[in-house]
Design an enzyme around this catalytic site. Structure first.
Site, short mmCIF file in Angstrom:
data_model
loop_
_atom_site.label_atom_id
_atom_site.label_comp_id
_atom_site.label_asym_id
_atom_site.label_seq_id
_atom_site.Cartn_x
_atom_site.Cartn_y
_atom_site.Cartn_z
N SER A 12 43.54 35.90 51.76
CA SER A 12 43.50 36.81 50.57
C SER A 12 43.99 35.89 49.40
CB SER A 12 43.33 38.26 50.65
OG SER A 12 43.29 38.55 49.36
N HIS A 37 39.29 34.30 51.10
CA HIS A 37 38.63 35.70 50.82
C HIS A 37 39.23 36.19 49.29
CE1 HIS A 37 37.76 40.24 51.86
NE2 HIS A 37 38.88 40.38 51.07
N ASP A 39 39.39 38.81 46.37
CA ASP A 39 39.35 40.14 46.02
C ASP A 39 39.18 40.59 44.54
OD1 ASP A 39 39.90 41.68 48.58
OD2 ASP A 39 41.56 40.57 48.60
N MET A 41 38.45 43.20 41.71
CA MET A 41 39.00 44.91 41.43
C MET A 41 38.78 45.17 40.05
SD MET A 41 42.49 45.11 43.80
CE MET A 41 42.81 44.43 45.43
N HIS A 70 34.87 39.67 48.03
CA HIS A 70 34.89 41.30 48.30
C HIS A 70 34.90 42.19 46.91
CE1 HIS A 70 37.60 44.53 50.11
NE2 HIS A 70 36.56 45.09 49.83
N MET A 72 35.41 45.18 44.82
CA MET A 72 35.73 46.43 44.71
C MET A 72 35.56 46.77 43.34
SD MET A 72 39.06 45.90 47.06
CE MET A 72 39.19 44.16 46.83
N MET A 141 37.80 48.31 56.29
CA MET A 141 39.04 48.40 55.53
C MET A 141 40.02 49.11 56.27
SD MET A 141 38.55 46.70 52.65
CE MET A 141 40.10 46.95 52.07
N ASP A 177 39.95 44.02 57.12
CA ASP A 177 40.67 43.74 55.73
C ASP A 177 41.79 44.78 55.48
OD1 ASP A 177 41.29 42.73 53.13
OD2 ASP A 177 39.52 43.31 52.25
#
Ligand code: DX5
Ligand code: ZN
Length: 225
Positions: A12, A37, A39, A41, A70, A72, A141, A177
């Site tokens: 990540s 990966h 992330d 957010m 991913h 979020m 998760m 994850d």
């Protein structure tokens, strides 16, 4: 992307140097990363903000493997096309992000990306049951999303076993994850996971000027699974 169940390690970039994403990605791929990966957010679905589609588009040319995005964020649907156009191979949305996850997964596939479904630690495996034919990946998760460097939640491992059983012969990856390291990686792989996200456990001790520790860290995980 072709499907297989070999174990894949997905560093990540949340744990990398934010001023150096291109070089960090090149370093971990050279050192053996299978996927990257990413992330995303929003400070709303999770209590932290990282970056958005423009950053994804900027880093895309540096990723030679698989760009695993991913999300979020909530809502998800208004941003799917932007992440697809940024070049995401896989776009994962959270089942908890809104009332219309079925529509969201259809929209992700319609965008041309593979569709992922993420489950928070408090969400049972059954939440994925009606969606199994709409997904290419289920992300379990093993921390509450929002921050890197948190402690792996062991009670989530049972969920991996349940999902593996539910998936059967479908070509669906199980990704883990949060807090993955050499101590818990064998447990989740034995339970049926094939994609291991690791932030802190891959990037610790190294840098773009000293990438060898990234390779040591990736091999330390691979060696135990
Ligand atoms: C958590 C993120 C994870 C996290 C992984 O919200 O989705 O991808 O950054 O980092 P580590 O491996 O440090 O838990
Ligand atoms: Zn993640």
């Amino acid at each position: 992307m072709t499907f297989d169940r070999s174990v894949k390690i997905a560093p990540s970039i949340l744990a990398s140097d934010f001023a150096n994403f291109g070089a960090e990605i090149q370093a971990v791929e050279t050192q053996g990363a299978d996927w990257i990966h990413v992330d995303v957010m929003d400070g709303h679905f999770v209590p932290n903000i990282s970056f958005g589609p423009a950053t994804c588009a900027a880093i895309r040319p540096h990723i030679k493997t698989v760009m695993d995005v991913h999300l979020m964020i909530a809502p998800v649907d208004p941003y799917i096309d932007a992440f697809a156009e940024a070049g995401a191979d896989i776009i994962t949305a959270h089942v908890e992000a809104g009332p219309h996850i079925h529509r969201t997964l259809q929209a992700i596939r319609a965008s041309g990306a593979k569709a992922g479904l993420a489950l928070n630690p408090g969400t049972p495996a059954e939440a994925a049951a009606p969606l199994l034919d709409l997904v290419d990946l289920i992300c379990v998760m093993t921390v509450n999303p929002g921050f890197g460097g948190q402690k792996f939640i062991h009670s989530c491992v049972q969920k991996v076993t349940e999902l593996r059983e539910m998936i059967g012969d479908r070509e669906v990856h199980i990704e883990i994850d949060g807090g993955v390291d050499p101590s818990n990686a064998p447990l989740v792989v034995a339970a049926g996971a094939d994609v291991l996200v690791a932030g802190s456990a891959v990037f610790k001790g190294g840098s773009v000027d000293n990438p060898a520790p990234y390779g040591d860290n990736i091999r330390a995980i691979r060696a135990v699974v």
